[in-house]
Write an enzyme that holds these catalytic residues in place. Structure first.
Site, PDB file in Angstrom:
ATOM      1  N   LYS A 109       0.812  -1.219   0.000  1.00 11.59           N
ATOM      2  CA  LYS A 109       0.000   0.000   0.000  1.00 11.59           C
ATOM      3  C   LYS A 109       0.847   1.272   0.000  1.00 11.59           C
ATOM      4  O   LYS A 109       0.429   2.285  -0.544  1.00 11.59           O
ATOM      5  CB  LYS A 109      -0.968   0.005   1.190  1.00 11.59           C
ATOM      6  CG  LYS A 109      -2.089  -1.018   1.023  1.00 11.59           C
ATOM      7  CD  LYS A 109      -3.305  -0.669   1.834  1.00 11.59           C
ATOM      8  CE  LYS A 109      -4.464  -1.567   1.446  1.00 11.59           C
ATOM      9  NZ  LYS A 109      -5.659  -1.361   2.224  1.00 11.59           N
ATOM     10  N   LYS A 128      -5.058  -8.713  -6.052  1.00 17.47           N
ATOM     11  CA  LYS A 128      -6.369  -9.024  -5.485  1.00 17.47           C
ATOM     12  C   LYS A 128      -7.404  -7.995  -5.927  1.00 17.47           C
ATOM     13  O   LYS A 128      -7.055  -6.830  -6.206  1.00 17.47           O
ATOM     14  CB  LYS A 128      -6.302  -9.125  -3.959  1.00 17.47           C
ATOM     15  CG  LYS A 128      -6.176  -7.826  -3.239  1.00 17.47           C
ATOM     16  CD  LYS A 128      -6.514  -8.001  -1.750  1.00 17.47           C
ATOM     17  CE  LYS A 128      -6.549  -6.655  -1.071  1.00 17.47           C
ATOM     18  NZ  LYS A 128      -7.227  -6.630   0.187  1.00 17.47           N
ATOM     19  N   LYS A 160     -11.081  -2.375  -3.606  1.00 13.55           N
ATOM     20  CA  LYS A 160     -11.911  -1.170  -3.767  1.00 13.55           C
ATOM     21  C   LYS A 160     -11.110  -0.023  -4.347  1.00 13.55           C
ATOM     22  O   LYS A 160     -11.616   0.808  -5.069  1.00 13.55           O
ATOM     23  CB  LYS A 160     -12.441  -0.686  -2.403  1.00 13.55           C
ATOM     24  CG  LYS A 160     -13.301  -1.650  -1.679  1.00 13.55           C
ATOM     25  CD  LYS A 160     -13.786  -0.969  -0.403  1.00 13.55           C
ATOM     26  CE  LYS A 160     -13.853  -1.944   0.739  1.00 13.55           C
ATOM     27  NZ  LYS A 160     -12.693  -1.903   1.620  1.00 13.55           N
TER      28      LYS A 160
HETATM   29  N1  AQP Z   1      -9.983  -9.754  -3.153  1.00 12.34           N
HETATM   30  C1  AQP Z   1     -10.360 -10.263  -1.996  1.00 12.34           C
HETATM   31  N2  AQP Z   1     -10.565 -11.600  -1.882  1.00 12.34           N
HETATM   32  C2  AQP Z   1     -10.978 -12.132  -0.703  1.00 12.34           C
HETATM   33  N3  AQP Z   1     -11.203 -11.404   0.407  1.00 12.34           N
HETATM   34  C3  AQP Z   1     -11.027 -10.078   0.328  1.00 12.34           C
HETATM   35  N4  AQP Z   1     -11.169  -9.097   1.220  1.00 12.34           N
HETATM   36  C4  AQP Z   1     -10.859  -7.901   0.644  1.00 12.34           C
HETATM   37  N5  AQP Z   1     -10.511  -8.091  -0.624  1.00 12.34           N
HETATM   38  C5  AQP Z   1     -10.596  -9.429  -0.860  1.00 12.34           C
HETATM   39  C6  AQP Z   1     -11.601  -9.299   2.591  1.00 12.34           C
HETATM   40  O1  AQP Z   1     -12.671  -8.419   2.862  1.00 12.34           O
HETATM   41  C7  AQP Z   1     -12.586  -8.002   4.222  1.00 12.34           C
HETATM   42  C8  AQP Z   1     -12.685  -6.522   4.301  1.00 12.34           C
HETATM   43  O2  AQP Z   1     -11.566  -5.945   3.664  1.00 12.34           O
HETATM   44  P1  AQP Z   1     -11.296  -4.391   3.830  1.00 12.34           P
HETATM   45  O3  AQP Z   1     -12.190  -3.667   2.926  1.00 12.34           O
HETATM   46  O4  AQP Z   1     -11.378  -4.009   5.232  1.00 12.34           O
HETATM   47  O5  AQP Z   1      -9.806  -4.198   3.449  1.00 12.34           O
HETATM   48  P2  AQP Z   1      -8.964  -4.673   2.258  1.00 12.34           P
HETATM   49  O6  AQP Z   1      -8.579  -6.091   2.428  1.00 12.34           O
HETATM   50  O7  AQP Z   1      -7.831  -3.703   2.161  1.00 12.34           O
HETATM   51  O8  AQP Z   1      -9.952  -4.554   1.007  1.00 12.34           O
HETATM   52  P3  AQP Z   1      -9.776  -3.750  -0.283  1.00 12.34           P
HETATM   53  O9  AQP Z   1     -10.966  -3.949  -1.142  1.00 12.34           O
HETATM   54  O10 AQP Z   1      -8.451  -4.065  -0.917  1.00 12.34           O
HETATM   55  O11 AQP Z   1      -9.818  -2.262   0.222  1.00 12.34           O
HETATM   56  P4  AQP Z   1      -8.824  -1.097  -0.069  1.00 12.34           P
HETATM   57  O12 AQP Z   1      -8.688  -1.065  -1.553  1.00 12.34           O
HETATM   58  O13 AQP Z   1      -9.510   0.107   0.497  1.00 12.34           O
HETATM   59  O14 AQP Z   1      -7.554  -1.436   0.633  1.00 12.34           O
HETATM   60  C9  AQP Z   1     -11.277  -8.544   4.786  1.00 12.34           C
HETATM   61  O15 AQP Z   1     -11.552  -9.692   5.559  1.00 12.34           O
HETATM   62  C10 AQP Z   1     -10.496  -8.910   3.577  1.00 12.34           C
HETATM   63  O16 AQP Z   1      -9.636  -9.996   3.825  1.00 12.34           O
END
Ligand code: AQP
Length: 334
Positions: free
Chosen positions: A114, A198, A201
């Site tokens: 990140k 992955k 968002k």
């Molecule tokens: N691609 C993914 N596959 C499986 N699980 C996922 N999670 C997120 N992306 C995937 C799971 O969703 C939960 C919430 O995640 P989060 O939104 O708190 O944070 P993150 O993992 O950082 O998700 P994003 O979408 O990648 O958000 P941004 O882009 O804002 O950093 C967690 O349990 C995560 O494992």
């Protein structure tokens, strides 16, 4: 302190929730709520580790809560609230900042991903994010944490912090060591444009993900455009593993049809990707669009959502305060 089974997990209000959040986390949250006591949190303090426009953040907290409800979380069964409304998260995070070690944080791969190439410019909050995550879990003495595989390393750190706290303050078993609950088949849903990243968002291209609020048209377009392969679908997992985008599409399809990966591969072997994509779009539309419609409907009554958060934070605060009293005592704070 009691060591009964207790689930805690959180989702960042950083934008539209997507299929990765749904299959990797929310579906699991809903099934756990039938079996155990659960606390689900919209982790707004985590979100601000990367700058968020204040108006967007406010709306995203409500929308993430609506997504929780639309996928089936029930505020009468689970505690649903936003992290910043229980100040104990920040207080315990500070205490754990003093327990956690710099060397441990330096190993966190999510920070490296990140923060990008210019780490000096990343916020201090982003660096110590895993300590706040440990505080979220330990504040409630949670024993089980459903997460996607991307969070496994942070969970291991939470266990190390819990163990060090128990040792430093000579209170064996005071904090339980939280167990990750990671679904085996769909631990990581990948981007539709790049199977090595992955689904996320914050990825710039909206074509990289299926959002829970996408309509049938958008889902059709995104699946049609999803990267795949010009060959027919291979019949062997070993071959598919070398084609991450194709494997991702098959994994999503097998998950949504409640079938094993092996069975889906043998069903699809020798067929064109256009066949898989057509079937995948159909199942996605039938599972995701009702959730999206429910999110929109819930968002028409924001005071109802705020009320759920308020009631949830009152319940969470009672548990947090009781645990914090013991934690302060162990540390020697008056
Ligand atoms: N691609 C993914 N596959 C499986 N699980 C996922 N999670 C997120 N992306 C995937 C799971 O969703 C939960 C919430 O995640 P989060 O939104 O708190 O944070 P993150 O993992 O950082 O998700 P994003 O979408 O990648 O958000 P941004 O882009 O804002 O950093 C967690 O349990 C995560 O494992």
């Amino acid at each position: 302190m009691s060591k009964k089974k207790l689930v805690f997990s959180g989702v960042q209000p950083t934008g539209n929730l997507h299929l990765g959040n749904y299959l990797g986390a929310l579906k699991n949250f809903v099934s756990l709520q039938k079996k155990m006591e659960c606390i689900y949190c919209v982790v707004d303090l985590h979100a601000i580790t990367v700058f968020q426009d204040p108006n967007n953040l406010h709306d995203n907290v409500l929308e993430t809560t609506a997504s929780f409800l639309a996928t089936g979380l029930d505020p009468n069964k689970s505690i649903i609230f936003n992290q910043s409304s229980v100040s104990g998260h920040a207080e315990l995070a500070w205490i754990l900042n003093c327990v956690s070690r710099i060397g441990w944080l330096n190993r966190m791969t999510q920070f490296k991903d990140k923060a990008g190439t210019d780490k000096e410019k990343a916020s201090v909050g982003l660096y110590i994010y895993p300590n706040l995550m440990a505080a979220d879990i330990l504040l409630y003495q949670a024993t089980h944490v459903p997460v996607g595989a991307d969070q496994k390393q942070h969970l291991e750190l939470s266990r190390d912090i819990a163990q060090k706290f128990n040792k430093d303050f000579n209170c064996k078993n005071f904090f339980p060591l939280p167990e990750p609950l990671i679904s085996k088949n769909i631990s990581r849903i990948m981007s539709l444009r790049d199977g090595t990243k992955k689904m996320s968002k914050s990825e710039e291209s909206d074509f990289s993900r299926i959002n829970l609020k996408d309509n049938a048209d958008e889902i059709n377009k995104k699946i049609k455009k999803a990267k795949s392969d010009s060959d027919v679908i291979p019949g062997e997992l070993k071959v598919l593993e070398k084609k991450p985008e194709s494997l991702n599409l098959i994994t999503i399809y097998s998950e949504l049809t409640n079938s094993s990966l092996e069975k889906t591969i043998s069903e699809m072997a020798g067929k064109e990707y256009s066949h898989l994509k057509k079937k995948l779009a159909e199942v996605l539309i039938s599972e995701i669009t009702p959730v999206g419609k429910e999110i929109q409907k819930l968002l028409e009554d924001k005071s109802h959502i705020k009320n759920i958060l308020k009631k949830g934070s009152e319940k969470a605060n009672i548990i947090a305060e009781e645990n914090l009293k013991n934690i302060r005592e162990k540390v020697g704070l008056i």
